[in-house]
Design an enzyme around this catalytic site. Structure first.
Site, mmCIF file in Angstrom:
data_model
loop_
_atom_site.group_PDB
_atom_site.id
_atom_site.type_symbol
_atom_site.label_atom_id
_atom_site.label_comp_id
_atom_site.label_asym_id
_atom_site.label_seq_id
_atom_site.Cartn_x
_atom_site.Cartn_y
_atom_site.Cartn_z
ATOM 1 N N ASP A 97 0.841 -1.192 0.000
ATOM 2 C CA ASP A 97 0.000 0.000 0.000
ATOM 3 C C ASP A 97 0.886 1.257 0.000
ATOM 4 O O ASP A 97 1.760 1.381 -0.859
ATOM 5 C CB ASP A 97 -0.955 -0.059 1.205
ATOM 6 C CG ASP A 97 -2.039 0.991 1.170
ATOM 7 O OD1 ASP A 97 -2.996 0.805 0.398
ATOM 8 O OD2 ASP A 97 -1.930 1.999 1.898
ATOM 9 N N TYR A 157 -3.055 11.537 1.450
ATOM 10 C CA TYR A 157 -3.897 11.730 0.280
ATOM 11 C C TYR A 157 -3.959 13.199 -0.116
ATOM 12 O O TYR A 157 -3.900 13.547 -1.298
ATOM 13 C CB TYR A 157 -5.306 11.180 0.561
ATOM 14 C CG TYR A 157 -5.270 9.704 0.857
ATOM 15 C CD1 TYR A 157 -5.302 8.773 -0.170
ATOM 16 C CD2 TYR A 157 -5.155 9.243 2.171
ATOM 17 C CE1 TYR A 157 -5.219 7.415 0.097
ATOM 18 C CE2 TYR A 157 -5.083 7.892 2.440
ATOM 19 C CZ TYR A 157 -5.103 6.986 1.398
ATOM 20 O OH TYR A 157 -5.009 5.632 1.655
ATOM 21 N N HIS A 169 -5.340 -7.361 -0.577
ATOM 22 C CA HIS A 169 -4.483 -6.172 -0.576
ATOM 23 C C HIS A 169 -3.456 -6.173 0.543
ATOM 24 O O HIS A 169 -2.366 -5.613 0.389
ATOM 25 C CB HIS A 169 -5.383 -4.942 -0.439
ATOM 26 C CG HIS A 169 -4.682 -3.633 -0.523
ATOM 27 N ND1 HIS A 169 -4.171 -3.128 -1.699
ATOM 28 C CD2 HIS A 169 -4.403 -2.702 0.439
ATOM 29 C CE1 HIS A 169 -3.622 -1.951 -1.468
ATOM 30 N NE2 HIS A 169 -3.742 -1.673 -0.184
#
Length: 277
Positions: A90, A196, A259
């Site tokens: 990630d 982000y 993931h």
């Protein structure tokens, strides 16, 4: 300097966590390596024990990929870790690759989860057929995200449970109560959004490329990619392009993994790490 969890002795292994994640992402991998490795798991800037009250007021650029790389270089120098095997998934994947690009002499090898090559980056994030998978990266740009979730343990739990259930394939491994507590502290969830908001995420990186920005340059270090075929963000159709980004990489596809590779496939990741120790 970053807070770290450190266990074992031997060749250095630097493990980088993801979002929503923390040092507990490596709770299953670390015991498989400590007999031959010095396993260092930093709390990345703004996460875990590297978060301090007031961090939520700092600019997002303080928590960008570039800021993380700078903090990791400082950590490696202070702990004399180089050259290290660098592990990530990630957020930790792109940060590990950026670290190897910035200081290749300090990185012995990379062992990472699903890694997008330049030609896969834009279609993976911007293809309208898959665009709904990246909704959370738009949501994280909104002040509403912090207002709804910051300091709200019930809301944080429900939010993290969505990602664990949707992104993870081995459900018994991915649920992590420590993360609920860590992300529920006042200011902590908001600070985590700055990855982000800094433009470092997959979606906003892809938008920058689509608008004429530069493609990521290849990183020519030995690498192993453990690809979870059940990952809805980065499905296996993109696995064949990895060597565009990591020319020395080999890819191992795991059909029943999603993931969260360090907790869903710790044995396979440990096997890959041991190749370089």
């Amino acid at each position: 300097m970053l807070a770290v969890d450190r266990n074992g002795s031997g060749s250095p292994v630097l493990c980088l966590h993801g979002w929503p994640g923390g040092v507990s992402d490596y709770r299953l991998l670390t015991p498989l390596l400590v007999d031959t490795a010095d396993v260092v798991v930093p709390h990345l800037p703004g996460f875990g024990d590297s978060f301090a009250p007031g961090d939520e007021l700092r600019p997002p650029s303080d928590f960008s990929r570039e800021a993380m790389v700078a903090a990791l270089v400082e950590l490696m120098e202070s702990l004399a870790l180089e050259p290290a095997v660098v592990v990530g998934y990630d957020v930790g994947v792109t940060t590990a690759i950026a670290l190897a690009r910035a200081v290749p002499d300090r990185v012995r090898a990379l062992v990472v989860g699903n890694a997008l090559a330049p030609s896969a980056f834009v279609p993976a994030a911007l293809d309208l057929r898959r665009r709904a998978e990246f909704w959370y990266q738009d949501f994280h740009q909104l002040e509403l995200a912090a207002r709804l979730l910051d300091g709200n343990p019930t809301g944080v739990r429900a939010y993290l449970e969505h990602f664990w259930s949707h992104w993870g394939s081995r459900a018994d491994a991915v649920v992590d109560e420590d993360l609920v507590e860590a992300y529920s502290r006042p200011g902590a969830f908001t600070t985590s959004l700055n990855w982000y908001r800094s433009g470092s995420s997959t979606l906003y990186g892809a938008l920058a490329i689509a608008e004429g920005g530069p493609l990521p340059s290849p990183v020519d270090v030995p690498a192993r990619v453990i690809w979870g075929a059940q990952d809805p963000l980065f499905p296996p159709e993109f696995a064949g392009q990895v060597t565009e980004l990591l020319p020395q990489a080999s890819v191992r596809l795991l059909d029943d993994v999603g993931h969260f590779t360090p907790v869903e496939a710790p044995a396979e990741m440990a096997e890959a790490v041991r190749e370089f120790l």
